[in-house]
Design a protein around this motif. Structure first.
Motif, PDB file in Angstrom:
ATOM      1  N   LEU A   1       0.803  -1.215   0.000  1.00 24.17           N
ATOM      2  CA  LEU A   1       0.000   0.000   0.000  1.00 24.17           C
ATOM      3  C   LEU A   1       0.838   1.269   0.000  1.00 24.17           C
ATOM      4  O   LEU A   1       0.554   2.216  -0.742  1.00 24.17           O
ATOM      5  CB  LEU A   1      -0.930  -0.016   1.222  1.00 24.17           C
ATOM      6  CG  LEU A   1      -1.884   1.157   1.382  1.00 24.17           C
ATOM      7  CD1 LEU A   1      -2.858   1.228   0.199  1.00 24.17           C
ATOM      8  CD2 LEU A   1      -2.652   1.041   2.695  1.00 24.17           C
ATOM      9  N   ASP A   2       1.861   1.308   0.833  1.00 24.55           N
ATOM     10  CA  ASP A   2       2.637   2.538   0.985  1.00 24.55           C
ATOM     11  C   ASP A   2       3.637   2.765  -0.141  1.00 24.55           C
ATOM     12  O   ASP A   2       4.212   3.855  -0.242  1.00 24.55           O
ATOM     13  CB  ASP A   2       3.392   2.516   2.324  1.00 24.55           C
ATOM     14  CG  ASP A   2       2.450   2.523   3.517  1.00 24.55           C
ATOM     15  OD1 ASP A   2       1.331   3.055   3.366  1.00 24.55           O
ATOM     16  OD2 ASP A   2       2.822   1.993   4.576  1.00 24.55           O
ATOM     17  N   GLN A   3       3.847   1.773  -0.973  1.00 24.28           N
ATOM     18  CA  GLN A   3       4.847   1.896  -2.034  1.00 24.28           C
ATOM     19  C   GLN A   3       4.249   2.292  -3.381  1.00 24.28           C
ATOM     20  O   GLN A   3       4.965   2.348  -4.387  1.00 24.28           O
ATOM     21  CB  GLN A   3       5.610   0.572  -2.197  1.00 24.28           C
ATOM     22  CG  GLN A   3       6.708   0.343  -1.165  1.00 24.28           C
ATOM     23  CD  GLN A   3       6.165   0.180   0.233  1.00 24.28           C
ATOM     24  OE1 GLN A   3       5.260  -0.622   0.463  1.00 24.28           O
ATOM     25  NE2 GLN A   3       6.706   0.944   1.169  1.00 24.28           N
ATOM     26  N   VAL A   4       2.954   2.542  -3.428  1.00 25.78           N
ATOM     27  CA  VAL A   4       2.290   2.853  -4.700  1.00 25.78           C
ATOM     28  C   VAL A   4       1.743   4.270  -4.648  1.00 25.78           C
ATOM     29  O   VAL A   4       1.120   4.672  -3.665  1.00 25.78           O
ATOM     30  CB  VAL A   4       1.142   1.858  -4.976  1.00 25.78           C
ATOM     31  CG1 VAL A   4       0.392   2.226  -6.250  1.00 25.78           C
ATOM     32  CG2 VAL A   4       1.685   0.448  -5.088  1.00 25.78           C
ATOM     33  N   THR A   5       1.980   5.031  -5.716  1.00 30.84           N
ATOM     34  CA  THR A   5       1.523   6.410  -5.777  1.00 30.84           C
ATOM     35  C   THR A   5       0.391   6.557  -6.797  1.00 30.84           C
ATOM     36  O   THR A   5       0.190   5.701  -7.662  1.00 30.84           O
ATOM     37  CB  THR A   5       2.664   7.351  -6.191  1.00 30.84           C
ATOM     38  OG1 THR A   5       3.058   7.050  -7.540  1.00 30.84           O
ATOM     39  CG2 THR A   5       3.865   7.188  -5.261  1.00 30.84           C
ATOM     40  N   VAL A   6      -0.314   7.672  -6.684  1.00 26.56           N
ATOM     41  CA  VAL A   6      -1.369   7.988  -7.652  1.00 26.56           C
ATOM     42  C   VAL A   6      -0.778   8.113  -9.050  1.00 26.56           C
ATOM     43  O   VAL A   6      -1.392   7.684 -10.041  1.00 26.56           O
ATOM     44  CB  VAL A   6      -2.093   9.286  -7.243  1.00 26.56           C
ATOM     45  CG1 VAL A   6      -2.957   9.815  -8.388  1.00 26.56           C
ATOM     46  CG2 VAL A   6      -2.942   9.056  -6.002  1.00 26.56           C
ATOM     47  N   GLU A   7       0.418   8.676  -9.141  1.00 28.24           N
ATOM     48  CA  GLU A   7       1.068   8.826 -10.448  1.00 28.24           C
ATOM     49  C   GLU A   7       1.324   7.472 -11.097  1.00 28.24           C
ATOM     50  O   GLU A   7       1.112   7.296 -12.303  1.00 28.24           O
ATOM     51  CB  GLU A   7       2.379   9.608 -10.296  1.00 28.24           C
ATOM     52  CG  GLU A   7       2.213  11.081  -9.963  1.00 28.24           C
ATOM     53  CD  GLU A   7       1.780  11.334  -8.521  1.00 28.24           C
ATOM     54  OE1 GLU A   7       1.255  12.432  -8.246  1.00 28.24           O
ATOM     55  OE2 GLU A   7       1.967  10.418  -7.677  1.00 28.24           O
ATOM     56  N   GLU A   8       1.743   6.506 -10.300  1.00 26.68           N
ATOM     57  CA  GLU A   8       2.005   5.160 -10.834  1.00 26.68           C
ATOM     58  C   GLU A   8       0.705   4.479 -11.254  1.00 26.68           C
ATOM     59  O   GLU A   8       0.658   3.795 -12.287  1.00 26.68           O
ATOM     60  CB  GLU A   8       2.739   4.327  -9.785  1.00 26.68           C
ATOM     61  CG  GLU A   8       4.171   4.785  -9.544  1.00 26.68           C
ATOM     62  CD  GLU A   8       4.795   4.133  -8.324  1.00 26.68           C
ATOM     63  OE1 GLU A   8       6.030   4.002  -8.295  1.00 26.68           O
ATOM     64  OE2 GLU A   8       4.035   3.761  -7.391  1.00 26.68           O
ATOM     65  N   ILE A   9      -0.343   4.668 -10.472  1.00 25.54           N
ATOM     66  CA  ILE A   9      -1.643   4.095 -10.829  1.00 25.54           C
ATOM     67  C   ILE A   9      -2.144   4.692 -12.127  1.00 25.54           C
ATOM     68  O   ILE A   9      -2.611   3.984 -13.030  1.00 25.54           O
ATOM     69  CB  ILE A   9      -2.664   4.339  -9.701  1.00 25.54           C
ATOM     70  CG1 ILE A   9      -2.251   3.582  -8.428  1.00 25.54           C
ATOM     71  CG2 ILE A   9      -4.066   3.913 -10.132  1.00 25.54           C
ATOM     72  CD1 ILE A   9      -3.036   3.979  -7.198  1.00 25.54           C
ATOM     73  N   SER A  10      -2.032   6.006 -12.259  1.00 24.76           N
ATOM     74  CA  SER A  10      -2.494   6.700 -13.465  1.00 24.76           C
ATOM     75  C   SER A  10      -1.727   6.229 -14.689  1.00 24.76           C
ATOM     76  O   SER A  10      -2.321   5.970 -15.751  1.00 24.76           O
ATOM     77  CB  SER A  10      -2.340   8.213 -13.294  1.00 24.76           C
ATOM     78  OG  SER A  10      -3.034   8.670 -12.154  1.00 24.76           O
ATOM     79  N   ALA A  11      -0.411   6.099 -14.541  1.00 23.70           N
ATOM     80  CA  ALA A  11       0.403   5.651 -15.669  1.00 23.70           C
ATOM     81  C   ALA A  11       0.028   4.236 -16.081  1.00 23.70           C
ATOM     82  O   ALA A  11      -0.052   3.919 -17.278  1.00 23.70           O
ATOM     83  CB  ALA A  11       1.885   5.726 -15.302  1.00 23.70           C
ATOM     84  N   ALA A  12      -0.237   3.372 -15.096  1.00 25.22           N
ATOM     85  CA  ALA A  12      -0.608   1.988 -15.405  1.00 25.22           C
ATOM     86  C   ALA A  12      -1.942   1.918 -16.130  1.00 25.22           C
ATOM     87  O   ALA A  12      -2.179   1.011 -16.933  1.00 25.22           O
ATOM     88  CB  ALA A  12      -0.659   1.161 -14.123  1.00 25.22           C
TER      89      ALA A  12
END
Length: 216
Positions: A37-48
């Protein structure tokens, strides 16, 4: 342009929004399941999900909301469906009937919901959001049940029915997740509601499995 054109365009936009919302939720769940949970950012989710961070926030206020999904909307559809069940149907059976749409939605997006349940189980910090959404749904459901059976909302029956049916559904969902969806969620819910309708009789003794016979 025909009179039906605007609704068709609106339907297309709605479908596109649902696809984007699902893509973001799926990306969030998969990344958190893999990295924590703590290692994932909104930016990474958006890019994925192949969208911008700005688009992400058009759909979800935060990363946690993407993981939990739109529980409030799901609960609202369930409560609205209950209000539509014919009044002659007994309250317990009416709640089961109203759950049909919820069950179909979960089974149609089986992989997403099973992943969501796994992520929430492994990240208890997300539970308060589910509890809050569930509490709001229970209050609304209690009011609908009270109106259905013709008693005040503070009567014991509506709250009791809401509590026991909610527990029955949650247990069925947990059993469904425990088998990775091998059993039908609808069957598991039916099994739980049938037990409630029967007054929760003791189950028969489990029969030991017979050892396989080896040829002599």
């Amino acid at each position: 342009m025909t009179p039906d054109s605007p609704p068709a365009d609106g339907g297309l936009r709605d479908r596109k929004k649902r696809r984007t919302r699902t893509a973001l939720a799926t990306a969030a769940l998969r990344l958190v399941a893999e990295h924590g949970l703590d290692q994932v950012t909104v930016e990474e989710i958006s890019a994925a999900a192949d969208v911008s961070s700005r688009t992400f926030f058009n759909y979800f206020p935060s990363k946690d909301d993407a993981l939990i999904g739109d529980q409030a909307a799901l609960n609202a559809r369930f409560v609205a469906r209950l209000a539509e069940v014919p009044p002659e149907v007994p309250a317990l059976a009416a709640v089961r009937a109203a759950l049909g749409e919820v069950i179909e939605e979960l089974q149609e997006d089986r992989e997403l919901w099973l992943l969501r349940m796994d992520v929430v189980t492994r990240n208890p910090v997300l539970l308060p959001r589910l509890v809050s959404a569930g509490a709001e749904a229970e209050r609304a459901l209690t009011d609908v049940v009270a109106a259905r059976v013709g008693v005040p909302a503070d009567h014991g029956f509506p709250a009791l029915l809401t509590t026991v049916t909610g527990a029955a559904f949650r247990l069925a969902a947990l059993r469904w997740a425990a088998t990775a969806g091998a059993r039908s969620l609808a069957d598991l819910v039916d099994e739980a509601f049938d037990a409630l309708a029967a007054g929760l009789p003791d189950p028969g003794p489990a029969r030991p499995s017979r050892p396989s016979r080896t040829p002599s």
